[in-house]
Design a protein around this motif. Structure first.
Motif, short mmCIF file in Angstrom:
data_model
loop_
_atom_site.label_atom_id
_atom_site.label_comp_id
_atom_site.label_asym_id
_atom_site.label_seq_id
_atom_site.Cartn_x
_atom_site.Cartn_y
_atom_site.Cartn_z
N LEU A 144 -3.82 2.52 -7.36
CA LEU A 144 -5.21 2.34 -7.78
C LEU A 144 -5.59 3.33 -8.88
O LEU A 144 -6.18 2.97 -9.90
N GLY A 145 -5.22 4.60 -8.64
CA GLY A 145 -5.58 5.63 -9.62
C GLY A 145 -4.87 5.44 -10.94
O GLY A 145 -5.49 5.52 -12.02
N GLN A 165 -2.91 4.40 -3.02
CA GLN A 165 -3.89 5.24 -3.71
C GLN A 165 -3.40 5.58 -5.11
O GLN A 165 -4.17 5.58 -6.08
N ALA A 166 -2.09 5.86 -5.22
CA ALA A 166 -1.51 6.16 -6.54
C ALA A 166 -1.60 4.94 -7.45
O ALA A 166 -1.91 5.06 -8.64
N HIS A 189 -1.23 6.80 6.85
CA HIS A 189 -0.97 7.92 5.93
C HIS A 189 0.09 7.58 4.88
O HIS A 189 -0.19 7.50 3.68
N ARG A 199 -0.61 4.46 2.84
CA ARG A 199 -1.83 4.55 2.04
C ARG A 199 -1.59 5.32 0.74
O ARG A 199 -2.17 5.00 -0.31
N ASN A 200 -0.73 6.34 0.80
CA ASN A 200 -0.52 7.19 -0.37
C ASN A 200 -0.07 6.45 -1.62
O ASN A 200 -0.65 6.60 -2.69
#
Length: 420
Positions: free
Chosen positions: A173-174, A170-171, A163, A166-167
């Protein structure tokens, strides 16, 4: 040569005591006999000396035999075998006494030298077995608790990896995808904004990995602790310099007041503790607030504290702060995120250096974390392990304002920590 069995005989009937005394004398059992003519005297003797076996009459005047039996068995350090003596052939009574902890039930009319010796030896062996069983049970419970802690640590690691870690990725990548589009569109403002977001996400991921690796090393006991003399002024100045940018972004004042004190500590561990505590204080302090790193003499020790004028915590939150099974994360006053590992890491690092991390907090008044480490008497004789950059920043008392510029502070800590 075996030690004699220490026996306490508690019986109000002199004739019965004499009969037991004669039977023991003829039994061949090596023993030391102490006699008590009543329950109160027997209880007093049992509290004053150590006995391997107690022969207790069931019918003692003026005393509850079951209560006396519980008292005789209550001493955890004593492995006493208690045998009941009675003139009543009552199977129900015998069952009740055995359930209450007595190891045998002897009819006075059937007391013989061989029978009494056999009953005492059997009771001693049974009591020794029960003691070994209780010790094995305690050891098993301790191992079970240790295993449960390891399982919780494993679950915590998986939770962080699944969790918390990963956050930020993810940021990344975005934001990197949006950044590519902004470059194609030649939008400088969007590019700058996305680049800043990528930097923040990468910084968050790196900080989390650092905490994760440090904490995991502590749990696996792979981190070596070598204590040296550490100059708190120099160390605190370096920590403050590292937090200057984040503090300036929120308009916070950083104050260092360590009074030229030197402690025995592991420098890198202590620096990690102070960095985490100051970073945590920045996270939970509103714009215009103050964060103070201070040190003061406390006997032979030096008490080190990190105090803030932030939002504080209610008592329930403070109680659960260092509990692994109740790890929670709370966003900072500007939405800053964390993993909840930082304070656990600080606690373990402080304990590895021989200290205990404590916390005082009040809602809307701020929080103070503090711990004590051994002090060094004379700073001038201390062999400090400090970098040249640290030595160049050494000063009596310094503060860093919202601009991030280090400046002298004329006074000591203004009582922020002591009031909380």
């Amino acid at each position: 040569m075996t030690n004699p069995t220490r026996i306490l005989l508690i019986d109000d009937d002199a004739v019965d005591r004499a009969a037991v005394r004669r039977a023991l004398a003829k039994s061949g059992l090596a023993h030391i006999l102490t006699e008590a003519a009543g329950g109160e005297e027997g209880q007093r003797l049992a509290s004053e000396a150590t006995f391997d076996c107690v022969l207790l009459d069931f019918r003692l005047p003026g005393i509850d035999t079951f209560a006396l039996l519980r008292t005789l068995l209550a001493a955890e350090s004593e492995a006493r075998a208690v045998l009941m003596l009675t003139g009543e052939a009552d199977p129900d009574l015998a069952t009740r006494l055995m359930r209450a902890g007595a190891l045998d039930y002897i009819d006075k009319a059937e007391v013989t030298p061989s029978g009494l010796a056999r009953a005492i030896r059997f009771a001693e062996a049974r009591r020794a077995f029960q003691s070994e069983l209780a010790a094995a049970r305690r050891e098993a419970e301790a191992k079970s608790l240790e295993l449960d802690t390891l399982n919780r640590q494993k679950s915590l690691l998986f939770s962080i990896i699944a969790h918390d870690l990963r956050n930020p990725f993810q940021a990344l990548l975005g934001l990197s995808e949006v950044l590519g589009k902004a470059v194609a569109a030649r939008d400088p403002a969007s590019i700058e904004r996305r680049a800043k977001g990528i930097h923040e996400a990468a910084t968050q991921a790196y900080a989390l990995l650092e905490s994760l690796f440090s904490w995991a090393s502590l749990q696996m006991d792979t981190m070596t602790v070598t204590l040296t003399d550490v100059d708190l002024d120099a160390l605190a100045a370096g920590v403050m310099q590292g937090a200057a940018e984040a503090a300036a972004d929120k308009g916070l004042t950083l104050v260092s007041s360590c009074d030229h004190l030197v402690v025995r500590a592991q420098r890198d561990m202590l620096a990690t503790v102070l960095r985490n505590l100051v970073s945590n204080a920045v996270k939970f302090t509103l714009p215009g607030g103050t964060i103070t790193v201070a040190a003061r003499r406390a006997g032979d020790d030096v008490e080190i504290s990190v105090a803030d004028t932030g939002v504080g915590m209610p008592p329930g939150k403070v109680d659960d702060l260092f509990r692994l099974d109740r790890r929670t994360t709370t966003n900072g006053t500007a939405g800053e995120r964390g993993s909840g590992l930082g304070l656990l890491l600080c606690r373990d690092l402080v304990e590895r250096q021989g200290g205990v991390l404590g916390v005082r907090s009040a809602v809307d008044r701020g929080t103070t974390f503090s711990f004590a480490l051994p002090g060094v008497a004379d700073r001038t004789d201390a062999k400090r392990e400090a970098s040249p950059a640290d030595r160049s920043r050494t000063g009596p008392s310094m503060a860093m304002g919202a601009s991030g510029v280090l400046r002298r502070h004329p006074g000591r800590n203004r009582g922020t920590g002591g009031e909380l």
